[in-house]
Design a protein around this motif. Structure first.
Motif, PDB file in Angstrom:
ATOM      1  N   SER A 230       0.735  -1.401   0.178  1.00 51.94           N
ATOM      2  CA  SER A 230       0.126   0.112  -0.017  1.00 51.94           C
ATOM      3  C   SER A 230       0.863   1.148   0.013  1.00 51.94           C
ATOM      4  N   LEU A 231       1.961   1.250   0.750  1.00 49.64           N
ATOM      5  CA  LEU A 231       2.840   2.452   0.702  1.00 49.64           C
ATOM      6  C   LEU A 231       3.657   2.597  -0.476  1.00 49.64           C
ATOM      7  N   ALA A 232       3.793   1.402  -1.175  1.00 49.14           N
ATOM      8  CA  ALA A 232       4.735   1.588  -2.501  1.00 49.14           C
ATOM      9  C   ALA A 232       3.666   2.340  -3.510  1.00 49.14           C
ATOM     10  N   ARG A 233       2.441   1.908  -3.292  1.00 46.18           N
ATOM     11  CA  ARG A 233       1.364   2.417  -4.375  1.00 46.18           C
ATOM     12  C   ARG A 233       0.958   3.861  -3.976  1.00 46.18           C
ATOM     13  N   ALA A 234       1.058   4.187  -2.511  1.00 47.97           N
ATOM     14  CA  ALA A 234       0.907   5.634  -2.324  1.00 47.97           C
ATOM     15  C   ALA A 234       2.053   6.498  -2.638  1.00 47.97           C
ATOM     16  N   PHE A 235       3.191   6.060  -2.799  1.00 46.80           N
ATOM     17  CA  PHE A 235       4.521   6.701  -3.267  1.00 46.80           C
ATOM     18  C   PHE A 235       4.421   7.052  -4.774  1.00 46.80           C
ATOM     19  N   HIS A 236       4.045   6.084  -5.338  1.00 43.61           N
ATOM     20  CA  HIS A 236       3.683   6.227  -7.083  1.00 43.61           C
ATOM     21  C   HIS A 236       2.596   7.268  -7.200  1.00 43.61           C
ATOM     22  N   ALA A 237       1.512   7.205  -6.465  1.00 48.36           N
ATOM     23  CA  ALA A 237       0.335   8.064  -6.609  1.00 48.36           C
ATOM     24  C   ALA A 237       0.778   9.396  -6.133  1.00 48.36           C
ATOM     25  N   GLY A 238       1.323   9.829  -5.053  1.00 49.88           N
ATOM     26  CA  GLY A 238       1.893  11.068  -4.534  1.00 49.88           C
ATOM     27  C   GLY A 238       2.656  11.699  -5.474  1.00 49.88           C
ATOM     28  N   LEU A 239       3.621  10.848  -6.173  1.00 53.20           N
ATOM     29  CA  LEU A 239       4.580  11.369  -7.141  1.00 53.20           C
ATOM     30  C   LEU A 239       3.804  11.908  -8.156  1.00 53.20           C
ATOM     31  N   ALA A 240       2.906  11.210  -8.840  1.00 52.97           N
ATOM     32  CA  ALA A 240       2.117  11.444 -10.129  1.00 52.97           C
ATOM     33  C   ALA A 240       1.335  12.853  -9.726  1.00 52.97           C
ATOM     34  N   ALA A 241       0.714  13.028  -8.722  1.00 54.57           N
ATOM     35  CA  ALA A 241       0.197  13.920  -8.346  1.00 54.57           C
ATOM     36  C   ALA A 241       0.944  15.120  -8.326  1.00 54.57           C
ATOM     37  N   ALA A 242       2.403  15.039  -7.746  1.00 54.38           N
ATOM     38  CA  ALA A 242       3.026  16.106  -7.681  1.00 54.38           C
ATOM     39  C   ALA A 242       3.607  16.628  -9.166  1.00 54.38           C
ATOM     40  N   VAL A 243       3.669  15.727  -9.858  1.00 55.43           N
ATOM     41  CA  VAL A 243       3.983  15.929 -11.426  1.00 55.43           C
ATOM     42  C   VAL A 243       2.423  16.854 -12.028  1.00 55.43           C
ATOM     43  N   VAL A 244       1.641  16.676 -11.645  1.00 58.58           N
ATOM     44  CA  VAL A 244       0.437  17.562 -12.165  1.00 58.58           C
ATOM     45  C   VAL A 244       0.690  18.886 -11.682  1.00 58.58           C
ATOM     46  N   ASP A 245       0.782  18.933 -10.367  1.00 61.38           N
ATOM     47  CA  ASP A 245       0.791  20.139  -9.714  1.00 61.38           C
ATOM     48  C   ASP A 245       2.154  20.994 -10.313  1.00 61.38           C
ATOM     49  N   GLY A 246       3.025  20.360 -10.571  1.00 61.44           N
ATOM     50  CA  GLY A 246       4.140  21.186 -11.120  1.00 61.44           C
ATOM     51  C   GLY A 246       3.703  21.437 -12.475  1.00 61.44           C
ATOM     52  N   CYS A 247       3.204  20.686 -13.392  1.00 61.87           N
ATOM     53  CA  CYS A 247       2.895  21.323 -14.752  1.00 61.87           C
ATOM     54  C   CYS A 247       1.773  22.360 -14.628  1.00 61.87           C
ATOM     55  N   ASP A 248       0.923  22.247 -13.863  1.00 64.10           N
ATOM     56  CA  ASP A 248      -0.230  23.309 -13.650  1.00 64.10           C
ATOM     57  C   ASP A 248       0.672  24.562 -12.963  1.00 64.10           C
ATOM     58  N   LEU A 249       1.512  24.703 -12.434  1.00 63.10           N
ATOM     59  CA  LEU A 249       2.223  26.017 -12.069  1.00 63.10           C
ATOM     60  C   LEU A 249       2.817  26.320 -13.324  1.00 63.10           C
ATOM     61  N   ILE A 250       3.236  25.676 -14.264  1.00 67.01           N
ATOM     62  CA  ILE A 250       4.000  26.117 -15.510  1.00 67.01           C
ATOM     63  C   ILE A 250       2.978  26.419 -16.407  1.00 67.01           C
ATOM     64  N   ARG A 251       1.932  25.923 -16.427  1.00 61.80           N
ATOM     65  CA  ARG A 251       0.614  26.150 -17.296  1.00 61.80           C
ATOM     66  C   ARG A 251       0.171  27.560 -16.793  1.00 61.80           C
ATOM     67  N   GLN A 252       0.214  27.961 -15.578  1.00 60.78           N
ATOM     68  CA  GLN A 252      -0.364  29.358 -15.097  1.00 60.78           C
ATOM     69  C   GLN A 252       0.344  30.198 -15.733  1.00 60.78           C
ATOM     70  N   GLU A 253       1.883  30.124 -15.492  1.00 58.84           N
ATOM     71  CA  GLU A 253       2.721  31.224 -16.216  1.00 58.84           C
ATOM     72  C   GLU A 253       3.079  31.251 -17.425  1.00 58.84           C
ATOM     73  N   THR A 254       2.926  30.114 -18.423  1.00 57.32           N
ATOM     74  CA  THR A 254       3.405  30.026 -19.754  1.00 57.32           C
ATOM     75  C   THR A 254       2.216  29.878 -20.551  1.00 57.32           C
ATOM     76  N   GLY A 255       0.887  29.389 -20.061  1.00 61.89           N
ATOM     77  CA  GLY A 255      -0.019  28.899 -20.901  1.00 61.89           C
ATOM     78  C   GLY A 255       0.033  27.479 -21.639  1.00 61.89           C
ATOM     79  N   LEU A 256       1.281  27.038 -21.585  1.00 67.43           N
ATOM     80  CA  LEU A 256       1.464  25.783 -22.051  1.00 67.43           C
ATOM     81  C   LEU A 256       0.648  24.541 -21.559  1.00 67.43           C
ATOM     82  N   ASP A 257       0.110  23.724 -22.714  1.00 65.24           N
ATOM     83  CA  ASP A 257      -0.686  22.680 -21.867  1.00 65.24           C
ATOM     84  C   ASP A 257      -0.326  21.390 -22.799  1.00 65.24           C
ATOM     85  N   ARG A 258       0.495  21.144 -23.312  1.00 63.07           N
ATOM     86  CA  ARG A 258       1.417  20.080 -23.912  1.00 63.07           C
ATOM     87  C   ARG A 258       2.349  19.611 -23.208  1.00 63.07           C
TER      88      ARG A 258
END
Length: 571
Positions: free
Chosen positions: A491-519
């Motif tokens: 369960s913890l191994a799964r949580a690590f993968h899921a938490g990291l994936a969520a962090a990727v989305v948040d990071g990309c969302d920060l970039i989108r807010q600044e640049t408008g890029l969505d690809r």
């Protein structure tokens, strides 16, 4: 056409000699002995894959402790007995290219456990030459381990004299024939992801099939990376990648590298006018490129990953590159590997990255995951790192030395490597204690996570700035707290993968807010992790990003040369 008649051959022979080479080789395999077999692109070492003692003997002689072996079977009927096959996996196995396909193993498989220790996956291929088929014909052999015949870090053996000399202490016999192997080439390796193939190694059967480019690249040679090296030659709007060459760490592999460039240029009738290489000054490929006397373009490692995924997907313009791997020289001289890039072929900016930590012991940290767990948790825990479960018992002087290393950076370069973060997480949840081969701990963590349901996401921290930083320390501390509370490692191994994936989305969302890029393009060896790739892809798509992944070349360093060529063409 091949020469194949009763008078002209091919002729089989066995070393040591025997009147019936094929029959004796089969008898030796049935007895659990090791036979080197000359194939299409080189020699394989073969043993009965259902004989655990035979597989153990092969591991001991080849000095390959835990890395999974590929398994050859005679037909799809047998493959279905060993693995749970999807329709596309069956089509790939039976295709003319005959790759190794990584598939889910059956629970009651007759294959020895030591073939792929602690893994629910197995690499299968069908017998793809007449000689291979004869080994199975009415012999009772269901499956054979087929692993490349070579010493560690050296290329697959293809020369008869070299095979006889170098395999003397490994193989009990050598089954060979009198057809010369002109071009050494390993087996291709892939798996199915989201209903389509994903390459781990692009080699026999698929090379030199061209990759179409979205623009005219002229005539360029790109010499690739140090690890999992391939080279690339372009001609107009086509890119021709070589077969897998290997890790450029010795003279034998360098010789194969040089021969491959000459051969590919000859058959494709391409004389390069420009050469592209990695920025790392000490790579053998870089030195080769410098000595050619052609105009030279040096390409940052992770920019090449990003451009590789862009090129094969026919993309142009600016976008976001999420590039996760083990190591690559960064623009600031540190070791990168957890990068959020913004830009295109011409230039990129580092918009964000995994927070940097020390790499205690340098290369030793890549082999001993506890070192990375200590590095990530030194700041929040201090001396408390020695109470982490599984930490080695060290003398007081050794503890003090490690603390000095972490505090002062002695033999401990800074790194943002995502691969090393996976090592730390794998160690903390008990999935792995060492890396005896590249990516072992990450593979173990993924295998453990696949057995669990998706849990509540754990917290991480995005630190604002230019570039922003992804700090996973809260995520790792959360794993420890839940482990102490009795939650399962899976369960913890799964949580690590899921938490990291969520962090990727948040990071990309920060970039989108600044640049408008969505690809977004996803590249780097960490995206060989099927679970992480699935989660990141799904989460990004739900957040209205257009996501692009590799299909024609590997996400690992085997695809770097394509990106180098694309960037050099644009410059």
């Amino acid at each position: 056409q091949p020469i194949a008649c009763p008078d002209c051959g091919p002729r089989l022979s066995l070393v040591p000699g025997h009147a019936d080479p094929l029959g004796q080789a089969i008898a030796l395999l049935q007895q659990g002995l090791i036979v080197a077999i000359k194939g299409l692109g080189g020699y394989h070492l073969a043993v009965d894959a259902c004989n655990n003692q035979a597989v153990a003997r092969l591991r001991q002689r080849k000095q390959r402790d835990e890395k999974p072996f590929a398994v050859m079977v005679p037909d799809l009927v047998t493959a279905r007995l060993l693995a749970e096959l999807e329709e596309l996996e069956e089509r790939l196995l039976a295709a003319p290219e005959a790759p190794v396909v990584i598939v889910r193993s059956r629970t009651a498989t007759p294959v020895a456990e030591l073939v792929a220790p602690d893994s629910r996956w197995i690499g299968l291929m069908l017998a793809y030459t007449p000689l291979h088929q004869l080994l199975f014909a009415d012999t009772g052999l269901k499956a054979l381990v087929m692993t490349s015949a070579n010493a560690s870090d050296e290329p697959m053996l293809s020369d008869d004299a070299e095979a006889a000399e170098q395999l003397a202490g490994i193989a009990d016999a050598i089954l060979t024939h009198n057809r010369v192997i002109q071009v050494r080439t390993d087996d291709s390796v892939l798996r199915v992801f989201q209903g389509r193939p994903l390459f781990y190694r692009r080699s026999r059967g698929y090379v030199p099939r061209p990759v179409p480019l979205p623009f005219d690249a002229g005539k360029i040679l790109a010499v690739g990376a140090e690890l999992k090296n391939t080279v690339c030659l372009t001609r107009g709007r086509e890119a021709f990648l070589s077969q897998h060459i290997g890790d450029l760490k010795n003279e034998a592999t360098l010789d194969t590298f040089c021969r491959t460039i000459d051969h590919l240029g000859t058959i494709m009738e391409i004389k390069p006018e420009l050469v592209a290489c990695d920025r790392h000054p000490d790579y053998l490929s870089t030195r080769y490129a410098e000595e050619l006397g052609l105009p030279l373009v040096r390409v940052q490692h992770h920019h090449a990953h990003m451009a590789s995924c862009m090129a094969e997907n026919g993309l142009d313009g600016d976008l976001i590159g999420v590039i996760f791997d083990g190591t690559g020289l960064g623009d600031d001289g540190t070791v990168w590997g957890g990068e959020f890039l913004v830009g295109g072929y011409g230039a990129v900016e580092r918009a964000g990255h995994l927070k940097q930590v020390r790499l205690p012991g340098g290369d030793l940290a890549a082999r001993e995951p506890w070192r990375m767990a200590a590095a990530w948790l030194w700041e929040p825990l201090g001396d408390g790192i020695w109470q982490l479960p599984g930490m080695p018992v060290l003398a007081a002087t050794d503890r003090q030395l490690l603390q000095a290393v972490l505090e002062r950076g002695i033999n401990a370069p800074l790194t943002s490597s995502m691969g090393r973060l996976f090592d730390a997480a794998a160690f903390l949840v008990g999935a792995a204690t060492r890396n005896s081969f590249d990516g072992q701990a990450g593979m173990a963590l993924e295998a453990l996570a696949e057995a669990a349901a998706a849990p509540e996401l754990l917290l991480y921290r995005l630190q604002p700035g230019t570039p922003f930083q992804l700090d996973p320390a809260p995520l790792l501390l959360g794993l420890l707290q839940r482990l102490q509370a009795g939650e399962s490692s899976a369960s913890l191994a799964r949580a690590f993968h899921a938490g990291l994936a969520a962090a990727v989305v948040d990071g990309c969302d920060l970039i989108r807010q600044e640049t408008g890029l969505d690809r977004v393009v996803l590249s780097g060896g960490v995206f060989q992790n099927r679970l992480l790739s699935e989660l990141v892809y799904t989460f990004l798509a739900k957040s209205n990003f257009s996501v692009f992944i590799h299909r024609l070349v590997p996400p690992n360093d085997g695809g770097i040369a394509l990106g180098q060529a694309a960037i050099a063409a644009r410059r």
